[in-house]
Enzyme design. Structure first.
Site, PDB file in Angstrom:
ATOM      1  N   GLN A  25      13.419 -24.556  -2.481  1.00  0.00           N
ATOM      2  CA  GLN A  25      13.858 -23.622  -3.519  1.00  0.00           C
ATOM      3  C   GLN A  25      15.335 -23.786  -3.827  1.00  0.00           C
ATOM      4  OE1 GLN A  25      14.663 -19.514  -1.385  1.00  0.00           O
ATOM      5  NE2 GLN A  25      12.743 -20.382  -0.600  1.00  0.00           N
ATOM      6  N   ARG A  55      11.061 -21.909  -7.082  1.00  0.00           N
ATOM      7  CA  ARG A  55      10.330 -22.656  -6.054  1.00  0.00           C
ATOM      8  C   ARG A  55       9.741 -23.941  -6.632  1.00  0.00           C
ATOM      9  NH1 ARG A  55       8.910 -17.245  -5.543  1.00  0.00           N
ATOM     10  NH2 ARG A  55       9.485 -16.288  -3.546  1.00  0.00           N
ATOM     11  N   LYS A  68       2.823 -20.114  -3.829  1.00  0.00           N
ATOM     12  CA  LYS A  68       3.284 -19.352  -4.986  1.00  0.00           C
ATOM     13  C   LYS A  68       3.550 -20.279  -6.170  1.00  0.00           C
ATOM     14  CE  LYS A  68       5.407 -15.665  -2.218  1.00  0.00           C
ATOM     15  NZ  LYS A  68       6.652 -14.906  -1.930  1.00  0.00           N
ATOM     16  N   LYS A 127      22.018 -15.306  -6.457  1.00  0.00           N
ATOM     17  CA  LYS A 127      21.618 -15.047  -5.081  1.00  0.00           C
ATOM     18  C   LYS A 127      22.209 -16.077  -4.113  1.00  0.00           C
ATOM     19  CE  LYS A 127      17.532 -14.254  -2.206  1.00  0.00           C
ATOM     20  NZ  LYS A 127      16.138 -14.658  -1.980  1.00  0.00           N
ATOM     21  N   HIS A 178      18.423 -21.037  -5.888  1.00  0.00           N
ATOM     22  CA  HIS A 178      18.667 -19.743  -6.511  1.00  0.00           C
ATOM     23  C   HIS A 178      19.536 -19.963  -7.741  1.00  0.00           C
ATOM     24  CE1 HIS A 178      16.866 -18.108  -2.982  1.00  0.00           C
ATOM     25  NE2 HIS A 178      17.825 -18.537  -2.192  1.00  0.00           N
ATOM     26  N   SER A 186       9.438 -21.982   1.132  1.00  0.00           N
ATOM     27  CA  SER A 186       9.368 -22.901   0.005  1.00  0.00           C
ATOM     28  C   SER A 186      10.668 -23.678  -0.187  1.00  0.00           C
ATOM     29  CB  SER A 186       9.048 -22.127  -1.281  1.00  0.00           C
ATOM     30  OG  SER A 186       9.973 -21.086  -1.482  1.00  0.00           O
TER      31      SER A 186
END
Length: 389
Positions: free
Chosen positions: A86, A260, A266, A111, A88, A84
């Site tokens: 994304q 995401r 998802k 992360k 963090h 995906s």
């Protein structure tokens, strides 16, 4: 302690024995059967609750034996289709998101992560310079129209961050039918532009794997990187990215928080992604992370975070001693064989696939010795806490 890692069978992983994840796991657990139509996506090494490693001799989880939590999570990834788009969250965002939506954001930690290519590896990383995005808009009129036309797009040529934010927010919140229509028109009428920029195959693959997904259009906004084995990228908090194909070593702060917004079935938290993003546009070359040479046999990847660092070991020397700051380490062997000698512990034979936990008090002297005077090329990666910066 010898460890067994934890395999993740995410849908995007490489299938069967084409996966380095599967092959490394089998090398460490010989009775493991690789099934050719199963995706083997990630091999986790550490004590994260979603996939803890276990001690090979006892079956106990690493966290039950070594009581202190590791600040990092060590992985191998085998990517068949795009992960995906994304980012963090930073620590402050992670704490808030975990408190507000613990079902989506599993822990309160940030992360940041480091990826080191094991095979030719393709990734999207960070926003392109605004001038490059402006050129794509000029050469792809349907894309420019979707973004709001000249009124919005012209600001990109002047390097306006605010205008760029408007463009990307417009893209990511556009009607799904409009996005799908623009993708179809580009494939049908603007193939020459895709070929000119050597992205025709990637654009077609993203559309084929995720039909109508806005992630295909993000290809015109994000740097497309082709990493060769040994090259790396560091992804700090709020840095937009997506891995597209290949195998890599990955190390990160011990977290599983992902925001995401594309190329995924998802949940897409578009609003949070747009609020979290670092919108700076920089050339793709600026995203490469350069290691430092520790000695003739090892390189250090130490990003600007305290959570982790990675040491790449590559040696044909019959004897090699590595001395590092004291912190808990996890060693993964990719090829070759050696005996590892640590003070106060029995010697242990290492081979491809071996995963070894090294207590912090032993990191100041790790001896790697050849077996029966057999000299061979030994390649491994060692994750540790970052005490180098």
């Amino acid at each position: 302690m010898e460890l067994l890692g934890n395999i993740k069978n995410y849908e995007w992983g490489k299938l069967g024995d084409s996966s380095e994840v599967a092959n490394l796991f089998k090398a460490n657990k010989e009775n493991f059967d690789i099934i050719n139509n199963i995706p083997y996506a990630e091999l986790w090494m550490g004590d994260h609750g979603s996939g803890p490693s276990v001690v090979k001799s006892s079956g106990q989880e690493l966290g039950q034996v070594y009581k202190q939590r590791l600040p990092y999570l060590f992985k191998v990834l085998s990517v068949r289709k795009a992960l995906s788009i994304q980012v963090h969250p930073n620590k402050e965002e992670a704490t808030r998101l975990h408190k507000e939506r613990p079902d989506l954001y599993k822990d309160p930690n940030h992360k940041p992560e480091l990826a080191i290519a094991l095979t030719p590896f393709m990734a999207l990383c960070g926003f392109r310079p605004y001038g490059e995005i402006y050129q794509f808009c000029q050469q792809l009129p349907p894309l420019k129209k979707l973004l709001g036309g000249d009124t919005v797009v012209n600001g990109l040529s002047n390097g306006s961050t605010n205008d760029f934010k408007k463009c990307y927010e417009t893209l990511m919140t556009a009607d799904a039918a409009d996005v799908s229509r623009v993708i179809d028109i580009i494939l049908k009428d603007y193939n020459d532009v895709l070929i000119k920029y050597s992205i025709q195959e990637t654009f077609s693959t993203l559309h084929s794997d995720y039909p109508g997904d806005v992630g295909a259009l993000s290809l015109f906004f994000l740097n497309l990187l082709y990493l060769q084995p040994g090259e790396s990228i560091f992804l700090g908090a709020n840095e937009i990215h997506a891995y597209l194909s290949g195998d890599c070593i990955e190390c990160m702060a011990c977290s599983d928080n992902v925001i995401r917004a594309g190329l995924t079935p998802k949940f897409k938290d578009v609003k949070q992604l747009l609020a979290s993003l670092n919108y700076t546009g920089l050339p793709g070359s600026s995203k490469l992370f350069q290691p430092k040479e520790l000695d003739a046999h090892s390189k250090l990847f130490a990003p600007p975070v305290p959570d982790f660092a990675v040491v790449q070991i590559s040696t044909s020397a019959p004897e090699y001693t590595l001395k590092l700051p004291q912190s808990p380490g996890i060693l993964l062997v990719l090829s070759g064989s050696r005996t590892i000698r640590l003070q106060g512990h029995s010697d242990l034979v290492l081979k491809r696939g071996s995963i070894v936990f090294i207590p912090p008090e032993n990191m100041d002297r790790i001896e790697l010795l050849t077996l029966d005077n057999t000299n061979n090329d030994f390649n491994a990666y060692l994750a540790t806490q970052n005490s180098f910066n």
